[in-house]
Design an enzyme around this catalytic site. Sequence first.
Site, PDB file in Angstrom:
ATOM      1  CE  LYS A  93      -4.480   2.182  -0.774  1.00  0.00           C
ATOM      2  NZ  LYS A  93      -3.875   0.975  -0.201  1.00  0.00           N
TER       3      LYS A  93
ATOM      4  CB  SER B  30      -4.312   1.987   3.846  1.00  0.00           C
ATOM      5  OG  SER B  30      -3.523   1.507   2.792  1.00  0.00           O
TER       6      SER B  30
ATOM      7  CE  LYS C  94      -1.412   4.183   2.493  1.00  0.00           C
ATOM      8  NZ  LYS C  94      -1.386   3.067   3.473  1.00  0.00           N
TER       9      LYS C  94
ATOM     10  CB  SER D 255      -0.956   0.016   1.208  1.00  0.00           C
ATOM     11  OG  SER D 255      -2.096  -0.772   0.950  1.00  0.00           O
TER      12      SER D 255
END
Length: 396
Positions: free
Chosen positions: A72, A129, A240, A69
């Site tokens: 992202k 997320s 993140k 993730s």
Amino acid sequence: MNCVYRKVTARKIISFMLVICLIWMPGIKAYAEEGAPVTIAAPSAILLEASTGTVIYEQNADAACSPASITKIMTLLLIFEALERGDIKLEDEVMTSAHAQSMGGSQVFLEEGEMQTVDTMIKCIAVASGNDAAVAMAEFIAGSEEEFVSRMNEKAQALGMNGTHFEDCCGLTDSDNHYTTARDVAAMSRELITRHPDVFNYTMIWMEDITHNTARGSSTFTLSSTNKLLKQYQWTTGLKTGSTSKAKYCLSATARKDDIDLIAVVMTAPDYKVRFSDAATLLNYGYSVSALYKDANQDALPRLLIDGGVQDDAGLSYQQGFSYLDVKGNDLNTIEKVIHLPESAQAPVKAGDKAGEAVYRLNGETIGTVPILFSENVEKAVYRDYVLKVLAYFLL
């Protein structure tokens, strides 16, 4: 005597076998280059300062890894670029498609046809997320996820992320063709936080409620941050997390202390706790050795004489400010700034053309330069201009 010798030999053999077992046992390996200032459990990592891009520490930073993730980060970067261009607005409403709803993994449970503002969608991506929110935003900006991913790869190339290729916008894919490196993650993280610091308004959220409005009515959903470093490390600002069975545990951690923004990227950590502890270790090391020199370059510059121009001189301005990161304990008060300009320039000159430069020196060595630019146009004088100048001289 032989009995004693056999006991000693047996102990040595047992000790040797234990060492071998410890080295090869999975899950307990500590990765550190010889003489490295820190020891971390993740096999790949990098630490850099954001304003200068100076790398403070790296370990296998160019190894190809599955990003999960933290993909992202690029998705958020393209979203903030679209906002900056005016292509989209925070209050715009985004409809969730069937494709976006179908995303598994980490999600905020958007339903097909559900409308949410861009502002809320960014929260869903940055805080929780949400894969579904990421795909919905990709479709909203580019028309399809495929086109958005193409733009992601174009941006990666523009940033020099040569060890990166994306196949989706959320990192859910298990494809071997979806990969990046710790260095590249740091590059896109740096671009995001330095160009679009408003992202911190989202990445620093620990918990917040959103409202689902669907055909079945309204319901409240609580977004909880996946970045536990927000509660574990007091200077955390983002950024993140990511995890899949293929990628293991990843993190791009950003922090600010004493006006110094650091980015610590940890890839392929063996468990979710290690990625946070490794990041904290890197950040602590970075702050222990870093000192940042900044010059906003707002001091006045002289006007430069122009030969053969319709006017006699032109204004000047710095292209940008200057930052320098020191990790060697130097006295930054001894940095010297020297302005290098010619006595004059020949017309014509254009605003934005380079006129000279500011040179920064520390301990007798150049540590950086900043271009000095013309701030206005000066056209080349023709016969008529010279006549007017002569008349003006005698009339005044």
